[in-house]
Design a protein around this motif. Structure first.
Motif, PDB file in Angstrom:
ATOM      1  N   ASP A 103       0.825  -1.210   0.000  1.00  0.00           N
ATOM      2  CA  ASP A 103       0.000   0.000   0.000  1.00  0.00           C
ATOM      3  C   ASP A 103       0.859   1.260   0.000  1.00  0.00           C
ATOM      4  N   GLY A 104       2.026   1.187   0.653  1.00  0.00           N
ATOM      5  CA  GLY A 104       2.937   2.325   0.638  1.00  0.00           C
ATOM      6  C   GLY A 104       3.380   2.675  -0.772  1.00  0.00           C
ATOM      7  N   LEU A 105       3.672   1.656  -1.564  1.00  0.00           N
ATOM      8  CA  LEU A 105       4.056   1.883  -2.966  1.00  0.00           C
ATOM      9  C   LEU A 105       2.883   2.447  -3.768  1.00  0.00           C
ATOM     10  N   ALA A 106       1.676   1.904  -3.516  1.00  0.00           N
ATOM     11  CA  ALA A 106       0.496   2.412  -4.216  1.00  0.00           C
ATOM     12  C   ALA A 106       0.245   3.875  -3.863  1.00  0.00           C
ATOM     13  N   VAL A 107       0.441   4.216  -2.612  1.00  0.00           N
ATOM     14  CA  VAL A 107       0.306   5.611  -2.187  1.00  0.00           C
ATOM     15  C   VAL A 107       1.292   6.498  -2.943  1.00  0.00           C
ATOM     16  N   MET A 108       2.524   6.017  -3.090  1.00  0.00           N
ATOM     17  CA  MET A 108       3.542   6.803  -3.808  1.00  0.00           C
ATOM     18  C   MET A 108       3.174   6.987  -5.276  1.00  0.00           C
ATOM     19  N   VAL A 109       2.689   5.915  -5.914  1.00  0.00           N
ATOM     20  CA  VAL A 109       2.280   6.022  -7.323  1.00  0.00           C
ATOM     21  C   VAL A 109       1.191   7.074  -7.467  1.00  0.00           C
ATOM     22  N   GLN A 110       0.151   6.951  -6.633  1.00  0.00           N
ATOM     23  CA  GLN A 110      -0.970   7.885  -6.739  1.00  0.00           C
ATOM     24  C   GLN A 110      -0.560   9.311  -6.388  1.00  0.00           C
ATOM     25  N   GLY A 111       0.227   9.464  -5.327  1.00  0.00           N
ATOM     26  CA  GLY A 111       0.637  10.800  -4.910  1.00  0.00           C
ATOM     27  C   GLY A 111       1.501  11.489  -5.949  1.00  0.00           C
ATOM     28  N   TYR A 112       2.471  10.766  -6.474  1.00  0.00           N
ATOM     29  CA  TYR A 112       3.338  11.359  -7.500  1.00  0.00           C
ATOM     30  C   TYR A 112       2.528  11.721  -8.746  1.00  0.00           C
ATOM     31  N   THR A 113       1.544  10.883  -9.099  1.00  0.00           N
ATOM     32  CA  THR A 113       0.700  11.182 -10.260  1.00  0.00           C
ATOM     33  C   THR A 113      -0.061  12.484 -10.043  1.00  0.00           C
ATOM     34  N   LEU A 114      -0.640  12.627  -8.857  1.00  0.00           N
ATOM     35  CA  LEU A 114      -1.403  13.838  -8.567  1.00  0.00           C
ATOM     36  C   LEU A 114      -0.510  15.072  -8.477  1.00  0.00           C
ATOM     37  N   LEU A 115       0.758  14.866  -8.161  1.00  0.00           N
ATOM     38  CA  LEU A 115       1.714  15.985  -8.119  1.00  0.00           C
ATOM     39  C   LEU A 115       2.288  16.294  -9.495  1.00  0.00           C
ATOM     40  N   GLY A 116       1.945  15.460 -10.467  1.00  0.00           N
ATOM     41  CA  GLY A 116       2.456  15.670 -11.821  1.00  0.00           C
ATOM     42  C   GLY A 116       3.875  15.182 -12.017  1.00  0.00           C
ATOM     43  N   LEU A 117       4.379  14.340 -11.117  1.00  0.00           N
ATOM     44  CA  LEU A 117       5.742  13.802 -11.204  1.00  0.00           C
ATOM     45  C   LEU A 117       5.668  12.409 -11.833  1.00  0.00           C
ATOM     46  N   GLU A 118       5.520  12.383 -13.159  1.00  0.00           N
ATOM     47  CA  GLU A 118       5.248  11.132 -13.859  1.00  0.00           C
ATOM     48  C   GLU A 118       6.382  10.122 -13.766  1.00  0.00           C
ATOM     49  N   GLU A 119       7.620  10.581 -13.821  1.00  0.00           N
ATOM     50  CA  GLU A 119       8.753   9.651 -13.768  1.00  0.00           C
ATOM     51  C   GLU A 119       8.818   8.956 -12.411  1.00  0.00           C
ATOM     52  N   ALA A 120       8.657   9.736 -11.343  1.00  0.00           N
ATOM     53  CA  ALA A 120       8.669   9.154 -10.005  1.00  0.00           C
ATOM     54  C   ALA A 120       7.491   8.198  -9.830  1.00  0.00           C
ATOM     55  N   ALA A 121       6.330   8.564 -10.392  1.00  0.00           N
ATOM     56  CA  ALA A 121       5.158   7.696 -10.309  1.00  0.00           C
ATOM     57  C   ALA A 121       5.405   6.373 -11.032  1.00  0.00           C
ATOM     58  N   GLN A 122       6.035   6.447 -12.219  1.00  0.00           N
ATOM     59  CA  GLN A 122       6.311   5.232 -12.991  1.00  0.00           C
ATOM     60  C   GLN A 122       7.326   4.344 -12.282  1.00  0.00           C
ATOM     61  N   ASN A 123       8.333   4.942 -11.679  1.00  0.00           N
ATOM     62  CA  ASN A 123       9.326   4.148 -10.937  1.00  0.00           C
ATOM     63  C   ASN A 123       8.664   3.385  -9.774  1.00  0.00           C
ATOM     64  N   SER A 124       7.796   4.068  -9.060  1.00  0.00           N
ATOM     65  CA  SER A 124       7.093   3.425  -7.943  1.00  0.00           C
ATOM     66  C   SER A 124       6.160   2.338  -8.456  1.00  0.00           C
ATOM     67  N   LEU A 125       5.520   2.605  -9.605  1.00  0.00           N
ATOM     68  CA  LEU A 125       4.621   1.614 -10.195  1.00  0.00           C
ATOM     69  C   LEU A 125       5.388   0.366 -10.612  1.00  0.00           C
ATOM     70  N   ASP A 126       6.566   0.548 -11.197  1.00  0.00           N
ATOM     71  CA  ASP A 126       7.385  -0.598 -11.616  1.00  0.00           C
ATOM     72  C   ASP A 126       7.727  -1.495 -10.419  1.00  0.00           C
ATOM     73  N   VAL A 127       8.070  -0.871  -9.301  1.00  0.00           N
ATOM     74  CA  VAL A 127       8.407  -1.646  -8.101  1.00  0.00           C
ATOM     75  C   VAL A 127       7.162  -2.360  -7.572  1.00  0.00           C
ATOM     76  N   LEU A 128       6.028  -1.690  -7.610  1.00  0.00           N
ATOM     77  CA  LEU A 128       4.777  -2.289  -7.135  1.00  0.00           C
ATOM     78  C   LEU A 128       4.395  -3.494  -7.991  1.00  0.00           C
ATOM     79  N   VAL A 129       4.463  -3.349  -9.298  1.00  0.00           N
ATOM     80  CA  VAL A 129       4.108  -4.438 -10.217  1.00  0.00           C
ATOM     81  C   VAL A 129       5.048  -5.617 -10.047  1.00  0.00           C
ATOM     82  N   LEU A 130       6.336  -5.330  -9.885  1.00  0.00           N
ATOM     83  CA  LEU A 130       7.332  -6.390  -9.759  1.00  0.00           C
ATOM     84  C   LEU A 130       7.148  -7.202  -8.480  1.00  0.00           C
TER      85      LEU A 130
END
Length: 298
Positions: free
Chosen positions: A218-245
């Motif tokens: 859930d911590g990773l999901a929070v980071m993906v969503q938060g970075y997306t809402l902040l407009g930080l797409e690269e950071a959001a994608q990095n967090s998403l990659d770790v979550l998916v893996l």
């Protein structure tokens, strides 16, 4: 009067309580009349065996006041911790344990006092209903969990071979899960208030400090969503990659590596009242990450 409870039943209950009170008073008078330390100690032992913990507390306190340097004094102090705990006087148990540690730091059973401090703190917020009904403790004050974790850490650091070490370790696992879940709850709250950066920081704190807990996903999901809402797409994608893996079955994912539970700035997350009051009032449609199975207690 509640339906089903007759006046006769009520009078009978009051009478029984009065008899029980008189019986306790009579028994305590017998303890106070004990002529020797041994006699008073054995009286306290009988109360402990019978589960009469309130009387046991009073007897042990009486023994200590009358015979502070007697042969049973140190053992009585240890048993006082136990009696307080079983009488649901958890704060008193913690105080008694701390007192024993300060008075007898080299005692061969001082590890028990450390253990009981942690155990009493572990159940410090346990109310009457908690004994019968399950509740989500992560949504309440978790300072007791931090205190308990610290006490168990001291026990393991000082006495790793203690017979109480295994149980302390098991409880520490639960406490870490609880504290990590608390951080996710706070992150979800920040999403509702539009505090995206604060939410991200909570999620990252869980990922960095609570490894091996279920809340990491859930911590990773929070980071993906938060970075997306902040407009930080690269950071959001990095967090998403770790979550998916690491957590491909997380409910925030759609099964194809995409973030299914995604909210953008333009989707009207906040009502006009919420915006007008800076998040204090008004319903919001915001992410709420919780991958726990139903009925989980952490």
């Amino acid at each position: 009067m509640r339906p089903g409870i007759t006046l006769k039943t009520l009078i009978l209950c009051i009478a029984m309580a009065a008899v029980a009170g008189c019986s306790n008073n009579d028994e305590l008078e017998l303890a106070e009349g004990a002529s020797s330390e041994a006699e008073l100690y054995h009286t306290a032992q009988r109360y402990l065996r019978n589960g009469s913990y309130e009387l046991a507390v009073q007897s042990l306190q009486l023994l200590e006041s009358r015979f502070p340097f007697g042969r049973h004094a140190e053992q009585a102090q240890l048993e006082l911790i136990y009696a307080h705990y079983n009488n649901y006087e958890h704060e008193a148990a913690i105080e008694a344990a701390q007192r024993f540690i300060e008075l007898h730091p080299q005692h061969p059973n001082v590890d028990y006092a450390f253990y009981m401090k942690g155990l009493a703190a572990y159940t410090l917020d346990q109310g009457l209903l908690d004994r019968f009904l399950s509740s989500d403790k992560s949504r309440r004050d978790t300072s007791f969990a931090q205190e308990s974790f610290a006490e168990f850490t001291q026990l393991l650091g000082r006495y790793p071979d203690s017979p109480y070490a295994a149980d302390a370790k098991s409880r520490m696992v639960h406490l870490r899960n609880l504290l990590a879940r608390k951080e996710i709850n706070v992150a979800n709250y920040y999403f509702k208030r539009g505090a995206y950066l604060a939410a991200v920081n909570r999620g990252r704190y869980v990922v960095e400090n609570f490894q091996q807990t279920p809340a990491v996903a859930d911590g990773l999901a929070v980071m993906v969503q938060g970075y997306t809402l902040l407009g930080l797409e690269e950071a959001a994608q990095n967090s998403l990659d770790v979550l998916v893996l690491n957590f491909p079955e997380h409910p925030a994912l759609d099964g194809e590596g995409n973030f299914a539970q995604n909210y953008s700035r333009d989707e009207g997350m906040f009502s006009w009242l919420n915006k007008l009051t800076f998040g204090l009032f008004g319903e919001t449609e915001a992410p709420a990450f919780d991958n726990r199975p139903p009925g989980a207690s952490y």
